[in-house]
Structures are given as C-alpha cells and as structure tokens.
Design an enzyme around this catalytic site. Sequence first.
Site, mmCIF file in Angstrom:
data_model
loop_
_atom_site.group_PDB
_atom_site.id
_atom_site.type_symbol
_atom_site.label_atom_id
_atom_site.label_comp_id
_atom_site.label_asym_id
_atom_site.label_seq_id
_atom_site.Cartn_x
_atom_site.Cartn_y
_atom_site.Cartn_z
ATOM 1 N N CYS A 182 53.545 22.715 40.348
ATOM 2 C CA CYS A 182 54.554 22.244 39.402
ATOM 3 C C CYS A 182 55.531 23.340 38.993
ATOM 4 O O CYS A 182 56.471 23.079 38.247
ATOM 5 C CB CYS A 182 53.872 21.656 38.180
ATOM 6 S SG CYS A 182 52.503 20.594 38.631
ATOM 7 N N HIS A 191 58.074 22.739 29.701
ATOM 8 C CA HIS A 191 57.385 22.153 30.854
ATOM 9 C C HIS A 191 56.987 20.728 30.439
ATOM 10 O O HIS A 191 57.212 19.794 31.172
ATOM 11 C CB HIS A 191 56.178 22.999 31.244
ATOM 12 C CG HIS A 191 55.533 22.568 32.524
ATOM 13 N ND1 HIS A 191 56.249 22.372 33.673
ATOM 14 C CD2 HIS A 191 54.237 22.302 32.850
ATOM 15 C CE1 HIS A 191 55.431 21.988 34.642
ATOM 16 N NE2 HIS A 191 54.214 21.930 34.168
ATOM 17 N N GLU A 213 51.079 24.827 26.124
ATOM 18 C CA GLU A 213 52.459 25.321 26.044
ATOM 19 C C GLU A 213 52.790 25.680 24.602
ATOM 20 O O GLU A 213 53.411 26.714 24.333
ATOM 21 C CB GLU A 213 53.438 24.256 26.582
ATOM 22 C CG GLU A 213 54.872 24.792 26.680
ATOM 23 C CD GLU A 213 55.791 23.904 27.515
ATOM 24 O OE1 GLU A 213 55.404 22.772 27.862
ATOM 25 O OE2 GLU A 213 56.918 24.373 27.815
ATOM 26 N N LYS A 232 61.039 15.685 30.967
ATOM 27 C CA LYS A 232 60.060 14.810 31.625
ATOM 28 C C LYS A 232 59.785 13.546 30.825
ATOM 29 O O LYS A 232 59.271 12.574 31.375
ATOM 30 C CB LYS A 232 58.756 15.571 31.881
ATOM 31 C CG LYS A 232 58.897 16.705 32.901
ATOM 32 C CD LYS A 232 57.564 17.369 33.194
ATOM 33 C CE LYS A 232 57.693 18.516 34.191
ATOM 34 N NZ LYS A 232 58.232 19.770 33.583
ATOM 35 N N HIS A 240 57.568 13.560 35.769
ATOM 36 C CA HIS A 240 57.263 14.884 36.326
ATOM 37 C C HIS A 240 57.624 14.885 37.812
ATOM 38 O O HIS A 240 56.923 14.291 38.634
ATOM 39 C CB HIS A 240 55.779 15.196 36.132
ATOM 40 C CG HIS A 240 55.429 16.619 36.449
ATOM 41 N ND1 HIS A 240 56.300 17.495 37.059
ATOM 42 C CD2 HIS A 240 54.296 17.331 36.219
ATOM 43 C CE1 HIS A 240 55.710 18.671 37.204
ATOM 44 N NE2 HIS A 240 54.498 18.604 36.702
ATOM 45 N N PHE A 291 49.447 23.593 38.548
ATOM 46 C CA PHE A 291 48.060 23.523 39.019
ATOM 47 C C PHE A 291 47.840 24.700 39.957
ATOM 48 O O PHE A 291 48.654 24.953 40.832
ATOM 49 C CB PHE A 291 47.852 22.272 39.879
ATOM 50 C CG PHE A 291 47.437 21.050 39.141
ATOM 51 C CD1 PHE A 291 47.293 21.048 37.766
ATOM 52 C CD2 PHE A 291 47.184 19.884 39.827
ATOM 53 C CE1 PHE A 291 46.908 19.901 37.097
ATOM 54 C CE2 PHE A 291 46.797 18.726 39.174
ATOM 55 C CZ PHE A 291 46.669 18.741 37.803
#
Lengths: 428, 401
Positions: free
Chosen positions: A177, A317, A328, A349, A354, A413
């Site tokens: 990501c 994010h 975050e 997002k 995403h 990830f």
Amino acid sequence: MTVNPGAFSSRPAVAVTGLGAVSSLGIGIEDNFSALKAGKSGIKPITRFSTEGLRTTIAGTINFITFEPWTAIGFTHRLADMAAREAVAMAGIDSGRFDGPLVLAAPPVELEWPQRLELDRLAGEFDEAASYDRLLRLSRNHRDSALYDLTLFGKIADQLADSFGTRGLPITLSTACASGATAVQLGVEAIRRGEAERVLVVGADGSVGPEAVIRFSLLSALSTQNAIPERASKPFSKDRDGFVMAEGAGALVLESVDAAKARGAEILGYVLGCGEKADDFHRTRSSPDGSPIIATIRAGLADAGLAPEEISYINAHGTSTPENDKMEYTGLAAVFGDALASTPISSNKSMIGHTLTAAGAIEAVFSILTMREGVLPPTINYDVPDPAIPLDTVPNVARSADVATVISNSFGFGGQNVSLVFGREPRR
Amino acid sequence: MSVSSHDVLVTGIGLVSSLGEGIDAHVEKLAADGPRPVLNTEEFAPFLVHPLPPVDWSTQIPKKGDQRQMETWQKLGTFAAGLALSDAAVGTDPAERGAIDMIVAAGGGERDLQVDSLVMERARGLDDPQSLINQTLTNELRPTLFLAQLSNLMAGNISIVHKVTGSSRTFMGEEASGISAVATAAARIAAGQSEICLIGGAFSAPRKELISNYAMGGFLSSGDWSPVFQRRDAQLGFVPGSVGAFLVLESAEHASRRGARAYARVAQVAADRGARTEEAFATRIKALLNEIGADDDEALLVLSGASGCQPVTEWEKSALDERLQRAALRSFGSLLGHSLEAHFFAGIALGAAALHSGRGLAPFDPIAERASSVAPSQALITTVGHVSGEGMCRLVAVDPS
C-alpha cells in the site's frame, strides 16, 4: 534512510510539473478534485464479476472505462497510460518523447482464472483430473505469447516506456500500500542525484478481481458494510471495519527546478521531503509502539527541513481499518504533539476507497491539488467519531484553507512505510 | 586500487544454488576443472531444472513460526539475505541492522497447486463458473498463503527475521528488477543517499505453475543439458535454476569504519531496454559496453548471464567476442541455470568472489570458453532478460584490507 546533513543547499530542488489521475470518481484531475470537494463517493456494488458467496461485494471499481476482456495487467496498463498521458501533456512535454526515466508502481498480478480455465480446456476433452502436471503437458504444445505476457511483471512498464519514449530501464516496484509513494521517492532521489532532469512517476492498480477480493477478505482486511456502498469507507470513525478495495492511477512529472525553469514550465508544487522506515514486527500489523511510523513521519519532515507546526495539512493513509487508523493517529500524535489538534487531516480513501498500489501516487496528486486550490477534501462518512483518535478530520464537508505544505502518509502490508512532504514553494 | 569515501564496495555475499550453499563452496567448485551442473531431469521432463541443494533453514531463519509463514521462494531469499549479512559480519545490534537499506528483486510466490486443481476440476463443464470459484477459494485457500506468496513480503520477512529496516523496496519485472536494484543501490551509495544496502533476490525453480508458464512462452530448454552457448534445436532456451543471491553493498567509508572486508568495488552499472531486433539490440549492447568501460584484457573476467534463449544469446556472444577477445568468458547460467530476478546478483556474487580469491574460474563450456592462468583484476557481469531488459556491472579488485 540517510539524511545527509548540509545537503539541502547542494541538492537539486524537485518540482512537480505535471499531474494525472483516474479513480472511481472519474477521469482526469479536474473531475476527480471536483468530486472530492463535493464529498462524493466512488464506491459501488461490484458488477465486473459475480460476487455470489463473497463476504465483501463492493469496491471502487472503474467501470466507466470499457475494457474487455478484463485482465488486471491489461486494465492496470490502461489506467497507468491514461494518468501518465494527462501528466505529460500538462507538463507540456511531447508525449512520445519523454526522455527521462520511468518509475511505475504496479500490482503483483498473475494469470487469472478465465485464462487458467482456458488452459485446462485446451485438449478439447477432460481426459484426466485437473492438475498442473496436465497444464504443463498442454502448454508445451500450445505456445501463446500473448497469454505468456500476462505473467510478466515487467510488461506494463515496457509498454509505457515504448509509448512515452522514456529513457533507460524502467523500474517497476511494489511496496504494497506504500507503492505509489515509493515511486515518487525513487523519482525524487534520481533527480537529487543529478541522474535525471525529469522522471515520470506512475502508480496504477486495476486489479479488483475475484481472487484479490477473496484474499484480502480472508485476511479480514475488507469492510463488509455492503448495504450502502458509499458509506462503507469511514476512516477514523468508531464503526469503521476495514478498507474498500479500489482502482485508479496517479501520475506525476517530477523535474529539477532548474530544468523546469529553463524550459519555462509551470511549477505546480514541490516535493520537499521523503521519509521511510520499515517495520520488523509482523506481516500485517504495525509495531504496537508505532515506532516505525513515527520514524517514517520524522524522516519525511527532517528531509524537508520542516517542523510539525509548519505542516498545513495531513493527507492521511486513513484506510478505514481499525488497526491502521489507530496506529496512524498514534504515530502522528507522537510526532506532532500539541500541534496535531490544530492540523487538519483527511482521508481521500473515504471517497475513492483504497487504490492499493496506486494510492500513494494518487494521493500525492491530490495533495498538490489541495495546495493549489486551497481546499481541503473532507473525510466523508465521519458521523461516529472514534474518541480514541481525536483528530480534525475535516468531517464530511470540504473546507477552504491556506495550504502551504502537506505531508502524505502511506503504510503497507509487509511493513513498508513512506511519508512524502509537499510544498507550494521551494524550501527557503 | 585505491578507494574513495563514496566508492561502492561488495562486503557481503549470500549465495545458494544447486551447486551448494555459501560463496566459498561456489568458488571452490567453479575454480576446479570441469565443473558439472546439478540437474533434476525427471520431474519436469523433457525440461530440466537445477534443484535446490539440501538447506537447513533454521541456520538463518531460527524460528519455526517464521519458516511456516513463508513458502520456499520467500524462505530462500530470506535465507540468502541472512547469509549475506553474516558474511558481511554486520552485527546483530538492532540499531546497526535498523540502519541498513534494502532493495529486493521479486517475482511472485507459490500458488496452492491443490486448491487451483480443485477449482479447475469443479469448474469443468460449467457455463458460468464464477460463483463456484468464489466458494471454492473462500473455503479452501489458507488465509496466510496470500502473505506467504506476496512479492513484497520477501522483503517483509527479511525485516522481521533479520531486522533490516532502514528502508524496504521491492522491485519487480523479471531479470530487469535485479538489474535496477543493483543500479539503484549503487547510485544511492555513490551519491551519499545510503551508506549500506542489502540487495538481492531468489528464484525457486521446481515450481509447476512457473514451468508451465515458461513452456507456454516457449522459453525452456529440453533434452540433454549443454552449456548455454552450445544449445541447439530443442535445447534452445533456458534451464530454470534455483538461486538465492544477496549482496551487501556499502560505501568505502562505512566499511572502513566498521572494519569490513571488501570483495570488490562496483565501478559501474549500466542498463537499458528496447526493441529485440538484431540491429537495435546490437546498438544497445555496444552502448552499454562503452558506458561500462571494460577494456579487453587477459585479467578481465567476463561473466555472461546468457540464458540460452535465442536469438539474444547468440547476439550477446557476438558482441562480447567482437569487443573482448582476450578476456576470459564464463557463462554462469550454464551451471547455475537461469534464475530470473536473482540472476544478475548471482553473477555479481561470483565475480566479486573470484576477484577476491585472486583465482580465475574454470571454463564452464569446453568449446566457447578457454582456460586462463591470469588472476582476474576486473569482472564484467552481464544479464540479458529472456523477454526484455539488459544490464551490465563492472567490478574492480580491491587491495586486501
């Protein structure tokens, strides 16, 4: 990442001279940013394939572009090409003669089920049980270079390199990501080294297919709030339950300021800094103390030479997973301290979902537009704030603001974290 | 040869291939006369593969829990990365490991062959198999398989197992990903953007889903084995070779600060891509040779990564023959096999180790390669992608320190 003390004065400043975007909200930066300002969602029921039996049946798919038969590689290429074409045109560069390196963030995709089933049917009759031994025998006598091309991770970049006339060997990368942000970072580094005057950076992802949805679903990463798709992505809300997969592409033309000025190009903004730090804790979870995220954000700010109080806006994010949004916040709170309460933060997002591999690049494009337009896109679906993560999320409605600097976070990830810092003006 | 502070040195090598484990084992085998390949000729007949040697994973991946989270491809890379870090004598202190940058060149990981076969079997005869596919994958796929095969999770596992966290980037795109990784890491170190960087990749050859793809593409050598430059007819093509190859690249300043031993200095990396017509290819290879700056000399070891795929193997050989007549040519793909993402690293590993040992390597091909009694002082490593991408790296011997 090494920060070279005293390097600010000697290294070339990096300008952005072209932007391009495609998302579930539309084609082109104008349509996209209008929709973002209006707080629109691009999330809808998946219609590309049957979702029967799936826990998640929604996504930010792009179905207003006809692409048949759909393949993740083919569609990702199409999206990348569209965004890159817009960015290169905006930069005023001949679209067939870019003459600088290409960095592409692309999803790691393989042959898909329709193709695999086609191979299984090659013999015309099912003479024995399905197996890879049988496929191997069949494929030996059935050479198919078009099908083989769908197995090549380097193919999209190869095609883009030919059509845009980029220079040298393109880089194709995946940092999950964070991929789109890593692509920007590699472009910035090449310009700072003096290796290139301009770099074409693209992040693209057109990989919403059945197996991808199932895999993320099996990791319990996806929202299952299928009933009202446009309400499912709700970063920082107490009732958030996962991210919504989506497609899109973002492209930026990065250029050394000297080169941009020499050819009279309009400078749209600057990349002031990049920060990176990997996590060694777990394959899908962040270190509980947030130390890698903290180090990433700090490294981005340090590379830009900015203090947290000097950041006008945080492009989060903000995936809408319980874990990410909490971590975050933890990371930002540690770095920003009291300044966090007065620094607005929002998640694109919430509206586009995403876009995975593309996210960092798309959000870099939106960050530059946020500065230029002086409007903060909202975090939509923010009706039930999570009291554990008190933030000014620009809830539900866009807000006018004087935005001189933006930090955009991407956490992947596999522990790959990148923060990019953008400015309306070059560093003093 | 003297070194300056931003010179890029190879200070660690982790190499596993069908020939064995560790760089010393490789040099020993390849310096002795008449080295022979290790092949599995049965399992994928008529195709050949170079299998993995027996590996005790626990020596570099101590936790069984970590091993279980990886399929062979990821384990091989994580293992080779550990070998390279140990070989470079990088301490295990978290602060030291945490300052190391990383670029991994990755393909895709293993699929679950049984689940795939089950889906194919059940889908037979159905007009619209999608809901059946959904149901079968949802019920049968192991949730963690996704992570055990995801491209960027080789790097993720290296961070978890070896605590390398300075930065983590995964490049993709077959052979070109390895070439770009070497070029990027060397350029960052030379420019002062990084001081030490772990780079590498892995390729696990005995994988039916991959072999099936390569067969479909028409890229595999079949029949009796022969060195890449001697393949004819059905032998044309590559023999997939299991390889895990990692390198520690380091600035001379950083290496000297921690008293690290250097195998060789990376003098130049050059890369390109483009049309695969004879003329365009020849023009690119000539330009790369000019850029790389290799002078024809008996003390030049040329490690060609030629895959055996035609016509590019022949085109590459002509370009090298024309330009480098006195140099000692060795086709490392003949003995290691072709290892895609890991290939360029493997060649650089062999070149660096040969320079360090002060010994040449025995011919891998008795016809196209001739013995040399001169100790190599420079090495030129080439890799030509089976479909796209070409890269070269020039290494220079350093004084033992």
